[in-house]
Design a protein around this motif. Structure first.
Motif, short mmCIF file in Angstrom:
data_model
loop_
_atom_site.label_atom_id
_atom_site.label_comp_id
_atom_site.label_asym_id
_atom_site.label_seq_id
_atom_site.Cartn_x
_atom_site.Cartn_y
_atom_site.Cartn_z
N GLU A 146 0.85 -1.18 0.00
CA GLU A 146 0.00 0.00 0.00
C GLU A 146 0.90 1.24 0.00
OE1 GLU A 146 -3.21 -0.09 -0.27
OE2 GLU A 146 -3.46 -2.26 -0.01
N PRO A 147 0.47 2.34 -0.62
CA PRO A 147 1.32 3.54 -0.67
C PRO A 147 1.82 4.00 0.69
CG PRO A 147 -0.53 3.78 -2.17
CD PRO A 147 -0.76 2.50 -1.41
N ARG A 148 0.97 3.92 1.72
CA ARG A 148 1.42 4.34 3.05
C ARG A 148 2.49 3.41 3.60
NH1 ARG A 148 -4.25 5.96 6.18
NH2 ARG A 148 -4.83 7.70 4.80
N ALA A 149 2.33 2.12 3.35
CA ALA A 149 3.33 1.15 3.82
C ALA A 149 4.66 1.36 3.12
CB ALA A 149 2.82 -0.27 3.58
N SER A 158 11.10 2.38 -7.21
CA SER A 158 11.24 1.42 -8.30
C SER A 158 10.77 0.03 -7.89
CB SER A 158 12.71 1.36 -8.75
OG SER A 158 13.55 0.98 -7.67
N MET A 159 10.98 -0.32 -6.63
CA MET A 159 10.54 -1.62 -6.13
C MET A 159 9.03 -1.65 -5.97
SD MET A 159 11.76 -3.43 -2.58
CE MET A 159 10.79 -4.70 -1.76
N ALA A 160 8.43 -0.55 -5.54
CA ALA A 160 6.99 -0.51 -5.28
C ALA A 160 6.17 -0.57 -6.57
CB ALA A 160 6.64 0.75 -4.50
N ILE A 161 6.69 -0.02 -7.66
CA ILE A 161 5.92 0.01 -8.91
C ILE A 161 6.25 -1.17 -9.83
CG2 ILE A 161 5.75 2.52 -8.83
CD1 ILE A 161 7.91 2.71 -10.90
N GLN A 305 7.92 8.49 -11.80
CA GLN A 305 7.25 7.22 -12.02
C GLN A 305 6.31 6.90 -10.87
OE1 GLN A 305 9.81 3.95 -13.29
NE2 GLN A 305 11.39 5.42 -13.84
N TRP A 306 6.73 7.16 -9.64
CA TRP A 306 5.89 6.90 -8.48
C TRP A 306 4.65 7.79 -8.49
CZ3 TRP A 306 4.58 3.55 -5.06
CH2 TRP A 306 3.96 3.93 -3.88
N TYR A 309 2.24 6.48 -11.03
CA TYR A 309 1.66 5.24 -10.53
C TYR A 309 0.52 5.53 -9.54
CZ TYR A 309 1.46 0.92 -7.73
OH TYR A 309 1.05 -0.20 -7.04
N LEU A 310 0.72 6.48 -8.64
CA LEU A 310 -0.32 6.85 -7.68
C LEU A 310 -1.53 7.45 -8.40
CD1 LEU A 310 1.73 8.42 -4.73
CD2 LEU A 310 0.69 6.14 -4.87
N GLN A 311 -1.27 8.25 -9.42
CA GLN A 311 -2.37 8.85 -10.17
C GLN A 311 -3.21 7.77 -10.86
OE1 GLN A 311 -0.45 11.61 -12.82
NE2 GLN A 311 -0.18 13.18 -11.24
N ARG A 312 -2.57 6.74 -11.37
CA ARG A 312 -3.30 5.66 -12.03
C ARG A 312 -4.13 4.89 -11.01
NH1 ARG A 312 -0.17 1.79 -13.93
NH2 ARG A 312 -1.74 1.07 -15.39
#
Length: 460
Positions: A146-149, A158-161, A305-306, A309-312
């Motif tokens: 999750e974004p907060r995590a 890069s790892m999160a997306i 990129q992050w 990604y959040l916008q999507r």
């Protein structure tokens, strides 16, 4: 030079060689091995000249020794048959649900690092499985956060997306759920559901892992109902059947009942049809928003990129995440990757989904990862197991990897850089266990004896 010797005499004269090592020397004819009656003195081993690596053979399906050999393999023209078939599969899911263990089992090789701690996998890793006319490209991904995590655990963007990127490039998504975890086995995370929605044109399957740790198998049926929103494909699951499971006493009866229920759902819903058929409501969102969103990503910063990604993720309608699961899974598989139970059926299904097409790689290729990276990942894996606190800031790096042609082993030297002296002291405490376990894994990886030297340093 002495004549070739028997195995017993060889071990007696070369006390440092294990039985397994001697067998590999005697059986590995391609090396043109010449055995000597005496072994170099210990003081002379460090000064022994390192010769060229064993001759490269295109038919060897093994991990390469050097980046040069790996490059040779990747440049080979695919030796595909006339009826070649191919498929790209991404394995996604929450952290620590067994994605890497499952991928290793599907590949029939231990390539990926595996640990009891979460976030052992730090980037997308491509692995290639070739059997007869089939070539399957598996993409193992980091755990979906999750974004907060992500911010709380200081995980790189890069790892999160990475899981979202993998989902946009494959033909099939495998969503892994830890059925042993009573807090997560009945609900897909919101981010997982959103990624499935963004890539709803990509067929997906549900994989319930760690079933060996579930004592009462009846809970699996409840998980299936919740994770599929009580639907498999477009067929509603008759939940009332679950009420009968309390009458099933033995574990075998429970397993047989679960198998029969799932088979009944597949028959009614037509879930066995080819996963190439698109699922989902195309009227929700943009038709192509799940594909081609990362073009030119290499030219963008991680921050950009992050942000995109959040916008999507924010574009996904609220109705998508109101449910506990995903309604468009094509099929369900119950496996134990640790025990290698149910993995064969999953692999057979994936092979059946392959479509006619050209292979991307020669049949000898197992992975596109550098041999150095694979070796570093093994040390990283062992540090995750033995060091008590998180080791995400530690950076094992190979400084030297050579082939010793006189005593037939790989010489690997590696530095582990720590952020401060306190961390360095904690790692040094466990260094003996880390080195011993890592050496055994490296032997299994390269199929040769390995001499490993680890040095723990503090970053300057």
């Amino acid at each position: 030079m002495a004549a070739p010797m028997s195995m017993r005499i060889l071990v007696k004269c070369n006390s440092k060689l294990s039985w397994g090592h001697v067998k590999r020397i005697l059986n590995f004819q391609r090396l043109n091995v010449k055995l000597y009656s005496t072994e170099p003195e210990t003081s002379d081993i460090s000064n022994t000249a390192f010769h060229d690596f064993p001759e490269f053979h295109t038919e060897d399906r093994r991990v390469c020794f050097t980046d040069g050999e790996q490059f040779q393999k990747l440049m080979l023209k695919p030796n595909q048959p006339e009826n070649a078939k191919t498929l790209k599969v991404a394995i996604i899911g929450d952290p620590n649900v067994g994605k890497s263990t499952l991928t290793n089992r599907l590949l029939k090789h231990k390539i990926l690092p595996v640990s009891r701690k979460a976030n052992t996998t730090r980037k997308n890793t491509l692995l290639v499985y070739t059997e007869d006319e089939y070539q399957i490209e598996f993409v193992d991904t980091p755990g979906i956060l999750e974004p907060r995590a992500k911010e709380r655990h200081h995980v790189p963007s890069s790892m999160a997306i990475s899981p979202d990127k993998a989902a946009s490039e494959v033909d099939l998504l495998g969503v892994v759920v830890d059925v042993k975890d009573k807090f997560r086995r009945n609900t897909l995370s919101k981010t997982v559901i959103k990624i499935l929605h963004l890539h709803r044109d990509v067929p997906s399957i549900l994989i319930l892992n760690k079933v060996d740790a579930v004592v009462n198998k009846t809970v699996i049926l409840n998980s299936i109902a919740s994770l599929t929103n009580k639907r498999l494909g477009q067929q509603k699951i008759p939940v009332q059947k679950y009420k009968k499971t309390h009458e099933l006493i033995s574990e075998k009866q429970q397993e047989n009942f679960i198998d029969s229920v799932i088979a009944n759902y597949k028959t009614k819903s037509g879930a066995n049809r080819s996963p190439t058929e698109s699922e989902g409501d195309s009227s929700v969102g943009m038709v192509g928003e799940g594909q081609g969103t990362e073009e030119g990503a290499g030219k963008e910063s991680e921050h950009d990129q992050w942000r995109k990604y959040l916008q999507r993720l924010q574009k996904c309608p609220d109705s998508t995440v109101e449910n506990t699961g995903w309604s468009n899974f094509q099929d369900i598989f119950i496996v134990s990757a640790l025990k290698d139970d149910g993995v064969d059926a999953l692999r057979d299904y994936i092979l059946s989904c392959a479509k006619p097409g050209n292979w991307d790689y020669h049949s000898s290729v197992i992975t596109c990862e550098s041999p150095n990276t694979l070796a570093e990942n093994i040390v990283w894996e062992k540090m995750m197991d033995f060091v008590k606190f998180p080791v995400y800031e530690l950076e094992p790096k190979i400084t030297e990897l050579q082939w010793n042609g006189n005593i037939y082993w790989l010489e690997i030297k590696m530095d582990i850089k720590c952020p401060n002296k306190f961390v360095q002291a904690e790692v040094v405490k466990e260094m003996a266990s880390i080195a011993e376990e890592a050496k055994a894994e490296l032997r299994s990886l390269f199929k040769f004896n390995v001499h490993l030297k680890l040095r723990v340093l503090v970053k300057k």
